[in-house]
Design an enzyme around this catalytic site. Sequence first.
Site, mmCIF file in Angstrom:
data_model
loop_
_atom_site.group_PDB
_atom_site.id
_atom_site.type_symbol
_atom_site.label_atom_id
_atom_site.label_comp_id
_atom_site.label_asym_id
_atom_site.label_seq_id
_atom_site.Cartn_x
_atom_site.Cartn_y
_atom_site.Cartn_z
ATOM 1 N N ASN A 88 0.241 5.632 0.391
ATOM 2 C CA ASN A 88 -0.529 6.879 0.326
ATOM 3 C C ASN A 88 0.414 8.066 0.211
ATOM 4 O O ASN A 88 1.298 8.011 -0.669
ATOM 5 C CB ASN A 88 -1.638 6.991 1.378
ATOM 6 N N ASP A 89 0.281 9.097 0.976
ATOM 7 C CA ASP A 89 0.927 10.387 0.702
ATOM 8 C C ASP A 89 2.392 10.335 0.254
ATOM 9 O O ASP A 89 3.188 9.579 0.819
ATOM 10 C CB ASP A 89 0.974 11.244 1.964
ATOM 11 N N GLU B 25 -4.932 18.588 6.292
ATOM 12 C CA GLU B 25 -3.759 17.728 6.322
ATOM 13 C C GLU B 25 -2.700 18.252 5.338
ATOM 14 O O GLU B 25 -3.000 19.022 4.425
ATOM 15 C CB GLU B 25 -4.140 16.297 5.941
ATOM 16 N N PHE C 252 4.003 8.680 10.295
ATOM 17 C CA PHE C 252 3.100 9.406 9.396
ATOM 18 C C PHE C 252 3.890 10.370 8.493
ATOM 19 O O PHE C 252 5.109 10.454 8.556
ATOM 20 C CB PHE C 252 2.070 10.181 10.229
ATOM 21 N N TRP D 236 0.821 -1.225 0.000
ATOM 22 C CA TRP D 236 0.000 0.000 0.000
ATOM 23 C C TRP D 236 0.847 1.263 0.000
ATOM 24 O O TRP D 236 1.846 1.342 0.711
ATOM 25 C CB TRP D 236 -0.873 -0.019 1.253
ATOM 26 N N TRP E 192 -9.132 8.859 -0.373
ATOM 27 C CA TRP E 192 -9.467 7.962 0.738
ATOM 28 C C TRP E 192 -10.837 7.312 0.559
ATOM 29 O O TRP E 192 -11.051 6.185 0.982
ATOM 30 C CB TRP E 192 -9.437 8.725 2.069
ATOM 31 N N ARG F 294 0.031 17.105 12.745
ATOM 32 C CA ARG F 294 0.880 16.262 11.899
ATOM 33 C C ARG F 294 1.359 16.924 10.605
ATOM 34 O O ARG F 294 1.014 18.033 10.286
ATOM 35 C CB ARG F 294 0.145 14.971 11.570
ATOM 36 N N ASP F 295 2.129 16.123 9.865
ATOM 37 C CA ASP F 295 2.545 16.382 8.489
ATOM 38 C C ASP F 295 3.508 17.570 8.362
ATOM 39 O O ASP F 295 3.245 18.536 7.645
ATOM 40 C CB ASP F 295 1.309 16.575 7.577
ATOM 41 N N GLN G 73 4.090 7.162 2.229
ATOM 42 C CA GLN G 73 3.400 6.407 3.263
ATOM 43 C C GLN G 73 3.169 4.999 2.722
ATOM 44 O O GLN G 73 2.632 4.826 1.619
ATOM 45 C CB GLN G 73 2.067 7.083 3.603
HETATM 46 C C1 FRU Z 1 -3.148 12.175 4.666
HETATM 47 C C2 FRU Z 1 -2.790 11.493 5.980
HETATM 48 C C3 FRU Z 1 -1.816 12.353 6.755
HETATM 49 C C4 FRU Z 1 -1.141 11.362 7.633
HETATM 50 C C5 FRU Z 1 -1.062 10.152 6.744
HETATM 51 C C6 FRU Z 1 -1.198 8.840 7.456
HETATM 52 O O1 FRU Z 1 -3.556 11.306 3.673
HETATM 53 O O2 FRU Z 1 -3.954 11.231 6.721
HETATM 54 O O3 FRU Z 1 -2.407 13.429 7.440
HETATM 55 O O4 FRU Z 1 0.118 11.809 8.047
HETATM 56 O O5 FRU Z 1 -2.098 10.275 5.792
HETATM 57 O O6 FRU Z 1 -0.944 7.771 6.607
#
Ligand code: FRU
Length: 504
Positions: free
Chosen positions: A42-43, A229, A103, A40, A312, A173-174, A59
């Site tokens: 993501n970001d 985010e 994260f 998987w 998402w 976060r982030d 991610q």
């Molecule tokens: C955005 C998010 C971020 C977080 C990450 C977790 O897509 O929710 O805010 O750091 O993904 O996987």
Amino acid sequence: MNGFVASEPLAKARSYEEHMEAFIEPKDRPVFHLSPRVGWMNDPNGFSYYDGEYHLFYQYSPYTITWAPMHWGHAVSKDLLSWKHLSCALAPDMPYEKHGGCFSGSAIELPDGRLLLMYTGAGENGKRKDGSPIEHQTQCLAVGDGVDFQKYEGNPVIDGSSLPEGSSTEQFRDPKIWREPDGTYRVVLASLGPDKSGQIVIYRSDDAFTWEFEKVLSRNCWRYGIMWECPDIFTLDGKDVLLVSPQDMLPHRHDFYSGNGTLCIVGFVDPETGMLMEESTSGIDHGTDFYATQTILSPDGRRIMVAWMQNWDAIAGSIPSTRWFGQMATPRELSVRDGRLYQWPIRELEGWRRNRVAHSDVAVGNEPIALEGVSGRVVDLLVNVRPEGDTYQEFILWFAQDKMFHSSIRYRPAHGTLEISRIHAGMRRAYVQHRKCDIPGAPAELSLRLVLDKYSAEVFVNDGVQALSMTLPTVLTADAITFACKGQVSIDVEKFDLVDPAEE
Ligand code: FRU
């Protein structure tokens, strides 16, 4: 890195991905969009130029094709299109990552030549009465040589205790880090403010290791979704630009739609208050799949944006039998013109163009037409549309098409809207499959650029004033491209296959 010893979770992830990637055939991946080594994605994280290459982390959950405690995957590229996977960079192995792992975050080269990663540790701070964990998000560092990264013994370096009173550290976060011309560091972060909606804050540091709260940069005040985010702030073409990805958006005409969205705020940072004064706001990408943007300044001075080409709410469409899920959007060059954000695929993509086919002044009416040599699924297609007479109501372009499947782009000049749809692309789930956006000025003439790469379509309208991205599940044999309109138009079409120059 000399003396680096991978923790057990990291060593396990590294040996797993090395073994399992052999089961994914390169032909089953996108050609120039980065996909996860296995599992998987993501970001995008840690987007940086280091040691002569672009580095893009992401991610990552190697063991599953759904979200699970986060690792950082890692890839490098010379042209942002042809990617080489490196070993997993971070694995959740510390108490301050106990809840959700490592994260999103960013990267910067330190003056001593090491690469610094700054990320959110998704930890835990006790339990609720019902036994569920209370998440505690803090900001952490890892330092390395571009392959191995040692987590800093002083982690977490920002624990949120100096956030404005009433802010949340469950949602904090982030980090996106940068260096100021005077050599000091700043990091922009998202949290929930005292009003329980998103706020964007900035911390400062002299050495990138010891941080202090500096200011609140921007407040959502419940206007665009709830939590914001993945913030990013930069100056471009004389404006200050803040990019965020709001959660739980409410629709507003076509600019924002419900769910996870993207938001661009163009304005200027008030020297007195330090707050971002907003001059205009808009969605960044209006397709079904685009989230969590991150930018860098390239060595030649371009502001380049990457994003997760997924949503998402749309991940229900993942196919259990595949061994990877998620891909990045084509990196885009950004500019601000007339107070608006413009996006255009990085110019490196033009170096991949082969087999040019061109048709000029083609009359298009109600009957769909195909053009000799214009088809394919890994394609850069440029189309200019000019109205003929006064009956013109709608222009339609179908792609990824065969007898059973098609996707489409529709422009309605009288409404000033452009719509993309994958309703008939072979989706097996009933989430949102089409999106619409306003085309500024609603001009009668239209110029489109459609970038296709096996499992995705990205549309850039009128020089990049609007962009729409969507993933596609359609079988690759569905590769026809056809045109029609309600009324009469004349079109110019230029089509290129996209081929990695290194593979010729
Ligand atoms: C955005 C998010 C971020 C977080 C990450 C977790 O897509 O929710 O805010 O750091 O993904 O996987």
